[in-house]
Design a protein around this motif. Structure first.
Motif, PDB file in Angstrom:
ATOM      1  N   PRO A   8       0.228  -0.879   0.159  1.00 31.12           N
ATOM      2  CA  PRO A   8       0.187   0.056  -0.041  1.00 31.12           C
ATOM      3  C   PRO A   8       0.827   1.308  -0.300  1.00 31.12           C
ATOM      4  CG  PRO A   8      -0.553  -1.290   2.072  1.00 31.12           C
ATOM      5  CD  PRO A   8       0.848  -2.142   1.165  1.00 31.12           C
ATOM      6  N   LEU A   9       0.359   1.940  -0.932  1.00 25.46           N
ATOM      7  CA  LEU A   9       1.336   3.560  -0.964  1.00 25.46           C
ATOM      8  C   LEU A   9       1.043   4.578  -0.189  1.00 25.46           C
ATOM      9  CD1 LEU A   9       2.500   3.411  -4.907  1.00 25.46           C
ATOM     10  CD2 LEU A   9       3.829   2.031  -2.863  1.00 25.46           C
ATOM     11  N   ALA A  10       1.665   5.111   0.894  1.00 24.81           N
ATOM     12  CA  ALA A  10       0.975   6.517   1.454  1.00 24.81           C
ATOM     13  C   ALA A  10       1.073   7.419   0.239  1.00 24.81           C
ATOM     14  CB  ALA A  10       1.558   7.389   2.362  1.00 24.81           C
ATOM     15  N   ILE A  11       0.126   8.776   0.738  1.00 23.44           N
ATOM     16  CA  ILE A  11       0.591   9.692  -0.780  1.00 23.44           C
ATOM     17  C   ILE A  11       2.325   9.883  -0.080  1.00 23.44           C
ATOM     18  CG2 ILE A  11      -0.148  12.457  -0.967  1.00 23.44           C
ATOM     19  CD1 ILE A  11      -2.761  11.709   0.167  1.00 23.44           C
ATOM     20  N   LEU A  45      -0.783   6.152   6.602  1.00 18.01           N
ATOM     21  CA  LEU A  45      -1.791   4.723   6.291  1.00 18.01           C
ATOM     22  C   LEU A  45      -1.848   4.361   8.316  1.00 18.01           C
ATOM     23  CD1 LEU A  45      -0.850   3.322   3.528  1.00 18.01           C
ATOM     24  CD2 LEU A  45      -1.895   4.999   3.667  1.00 18.01           C
ATOM     25  N   ARG A  46      -2.484   5.597   8.812  1.00 15.67           N
ATOM     26  CA  ARG A  46      -3.251   4.911  10.370  1.00 15.67           C
ATOM     27  C   ARG A  46      -3.907   6.028  10.561  1.00 15.67           C
ATOM     28  NH1 ARG A  46      -1.349   8.432  14.360  1.00 15.67           N
ATOM     29  NH2 ARG A  46      -0.075   9.252  14.272  1.00 15.67           N
ATOM     30  N   ARG A  47      -4.702   5.509  11.343  1.00 17.56           N
ATOM     31  CA  ARG A  47      -5.784   6.751  12.119  1.00 17.56           C
ATOM     32  C   ARG A  47      -5.076   7.416  13.136  1.00 17.56           C
ATOM     33  NH1 ARG A  47     -10.826   5.441  10.310  1.00 17.56           N
ATOM     34  NH2 ARG A  47     -10.687   3.145   9.703  1.00 17.56           N
ATOM     35  N   SER A  48      -5.766   8.624  12.932  1.00 15.45           N
ATOM     36  CA  SER A  48      -5.440   9.970  13.472  1.00 15.45           C
ATOM     37  C   SER A  48      -5.690   9.337  15.417  1.00 15.45           C
ATOM     38  CB  SER A  48      -5.830  11.074  13.338  1.00 15.45           C
ATOM     39  OG  SER A  48      -6.666  11.004  13.616  1.00 15.45           O
ATOM     40  N   ARG A  49      -4.900   9.897  15.666  1.00 14.39           N
ATOM     41  CA  ARG A  49      -4.719  10.256  17.763  1.00 14.39           C
ATOM     42  C   ARG A  49      -5.445  11.047  18.109  1.00 14.39           C
ATOM     43  NH1 ARG A  49      -0.132   7.698  16.561  1.00 14.39           N
ATOM     44  NH2 ARG A  49       0.529   5.435  16.016  1.00 14.39           N
ATOM     45  N   ALA A  50      -5.656  11.236  19.486  1.00 18.63           N
ATOM     46  CA  ALA A  50      -7.020  12.932  20.239  1.00 18.63           C
ATOM     47  C   ALA A  50      -5.344  13.541  20.292  1.00 18.63           C
ATOM     48  CB  ALA A  50      -6.907  12.482  22.120  1.00 18.63           C
ATOM     49  N   GLY A  51      -5.842  15.007  20.091  1.00 17.97           N
ATOM     50  CA  GLY A  51      -4.670  15.701  19.577  1.00 17.97           C
ATOM     51  C   GLY A  51      -3.775  15.763  18.779  1.00 17.97           C
ATOM     52  N   TYR A  98      -1.913  -4.267   5.520  1.00 18.02           N
ATOM     53  CA  TYR A  98      -3.039  -2.937   5.085  1.00 18.02           C
ATOM     54  C   TYR A  98      -4.141  -2.221   5.815  1.00 18.02           C
ATOM     55  CZ  TYR A  98      -1.783  -6.479   1.061  1.00 18.02           C
ATOM     56  OH  TYR A  98      -1.134  -6.883   0.006  1.00 18.02           O
ATOM     57  N   PRO A  99      -4.101  -1.521   5.807  1.00 18.73           N
ATOM     58  CA  PRO A  99      -4.471  -0.333   6.395  1.00 18.73           C
ATOM     59  C   PRO A  99      -5.912  -0.154   6.723  1.00 18.73           C
ATOM     60  CG  PRO A  99      -3.067   0.796   4.429  1.00 18.73           C
ATOM     61  CD  PRO A  99      -2.608  -0.484   4.590  1.00 18.73           C
ATOM     62  N   PHE A 100      -6.357   0.238   7.407  1.00 15.47           N
ATOM     63  CA  PHE A 100      -7.796   0.597   7.899  1.00 15.47           C
ATOM     64  C   PHE A 100      -8.492  -0.810   7.386  1.00 15.47           C
ATOM     65  CE2 PHE A 100      -5.807   4.453   5.472  1.00 15.47           C
ATOM     66  CZ  PHE A 100      -5.753   4.983   6.186  1.00 15.47           C
ATOM     67  N   ALA A 101      -8.317  -1.972   7.829  1.00 12.18           N
ATOM     68  CA  ALA A 101      -8.578  -3.025   7.751  1.00 12.18           C
ATOM     69  C   ALA A 101      -9.303  -3.099   8.680  1.00 12.18           C
ATOM     70  CB  ALA A 101      -8.016  -3.982   7.494  1.00 12.18           C
ATOM     71  N   GLU A 102     -10.723  -2.508   9.318  1.00  7.40           N
ATOM     72  CA  GLU A 102     -11.820  -2.965   9.992  1.00  7.40           C
ATOM     73  C   GLU A 102     -12.477  -4.412   9.809  1.00  7.40           C
ATOM     74  OE1 GLU A 102     -11.099  -0.091   8.601  1.00  7.40           O
ATOM     75  OE2 GLU A 102     -10.583   1.472  10.450  1.00  7.40           O
ATOM     76  N   THR A 103     -13.168  -4.422  10.807  1.00  6.50           N
ATOM     77  CA  THR A 103     -13.496  -5.675  10.810  1.00  6.50           C
ATOM     78  C   THR A 103     -15.376  -5.500  10.220  1.00  6.50           C
ATOM     79  OG1 THR A 103     -13.553  -7.114  12.346  1.00  6.50           O
ATOM     80  CG2 THR A 103     -15.239  -7.583  12.217  1.00  6.50           C
ATOM     81  N   GLY A 104     -15.132  -6.256   9.332  1.00 10.28           N
ATOM     82  CA  GLY A 104     -16.959  -5.864   8.582  1.00 10.28           C
ATOM     83  C   GLY A 104     -16.997  -4.753   7.651  1.00 10.28           C
ATOM     84  N   ALA A 105     -15.766  -3.698   7.247  1.00 13.99           N
ATOM     85  CA  ALA A 105     -15.721  -3.101   6.801  1.00 13.99           C
ATOM     86  C   ALA A 105     -15.972  -3.744   4.735  1.00 13.99           C
ATOM     87  CB  ALA A 105     -14.893  -1.685   6.749  1.00 13.99           C
ATOM     88  N   GLU A 166      -3.003   3.550  -3.323  1.00 10.43           N
ATOM     89  CA  GLU A 166      -2.994   2.611  -4.236  1.00 10.43           C
ATOM     90  C   GLU A 166      -1.920   1.890  -3.993  1.00 10.43           C
ATOM     91  OE1 GLU A 166      -0.100   4.976  -6.669  1.00 10.43           O
ATOM     92  OE2 GLU A 166      -2.325   6.135  -6.671  1.00 10.43           O
ATOM     93  N   VAL A 167      -2.165   1.063  -5.030  1.00 10.21           N
ATOM     94  CA  VAL A 167      -1.468  -0.409  -4.835  1.00 10.21           C
ATOM     95  C   VAL A 167      -1.282  -0.023  -6.438  1.00 10.21           C
ATOM     96  CG1 VAL A 167      -1.001  -2.807  -4.404  1.00 10.21           C
ATOM     97  CG2 VAL A 167      -2.047  -1.873  -3.357  1.00 10.21           C
TER      98      VAL A 167
END
Length: 171
Positions: A8-11, A45-51, A98-105, A166-167
């Motif tokens: 997976p390629l980040a921007i 390619l990860r979720r943001s954290r508070a702050g 693989y990023p953003f691989a939430e269950t059921g997504a 993108e890949v």
């Protein structure tokens, strides 16, 4: 460590610098007005954290790839919202899978030719088991790249159509 066949390629960092100044819709980015803890960041390619300081910018992934590749995507050119860090970050951890691989997504894998035209797509529902989710994405990407016309794949959220990453076909 998770070994992926398709990376997976980040921007890219230079593109991120441009987007922080003026995005692909021509706007000067501003921080989002709502709580964005858990926003999918396309810079690392990860979720943001508070702050964390993040921006919501307009991004045209196919347009940027086409400019690099000498292609003309025409009507397939899209501009959409993505979250990025407001400043530089360390980028993605290639061992995180693989990023953003939430269950059921639900994800759609859009396939594009070397000319920048859509050649097809596949919907993937990510299973509860993280290992199985990796296999599912690998299988879908392997299938996409068996078509010799496919130059790159965009992974997007089905619910909003948001570009995740993108890949590219390995040279």
């Amino acid at each position: 460590m998770t070994l992926l066949t398709h990376q997976p390629l980040a921007i890219a960092p230079d593109v991120l610098d441009e987007l922080r100044e003026r995005d692909d819709a021509g706007a000067v980015p501003r921080p989002p007005a709502h709580d964005t803890d858990g926003a999918p960041l396309r810079c690392c390619l990860r979720r943001s954290r508070a702050g964390e300081r993040i921006l919501l910018v307009s991004y045209a992934p196919l347009r940027r790839w086409a400019a690099e590749a000498g292609a003309a995507p025409g009507a397939y050119d899209e501009v959409g919202p993505v979250f990025i860090h407001a400043g530089t970050c360390q980028g993605p951890n290639p061992a995180s899978g693989y990023p953003f691989a939430e269950t059921g997504a639900l994800r759609v894998l859009r396939r594009y030719s070397g000319e920048g035209r859509i050649t097809g797509g596949t919907v993937v529902r990510l299973p509860a088991d993280p290992v199985q989710a990796q296999v599912t994405m690998e299988q879908a990407l392997r299938t996409a790249f068996t078509d010799s016309q496919v130059a790159l794949v965009h992974v997007r959220a089905v619910e909003y159509g948001c570009f995740h990453y993108e890949v590219r076909r390995w040279q």
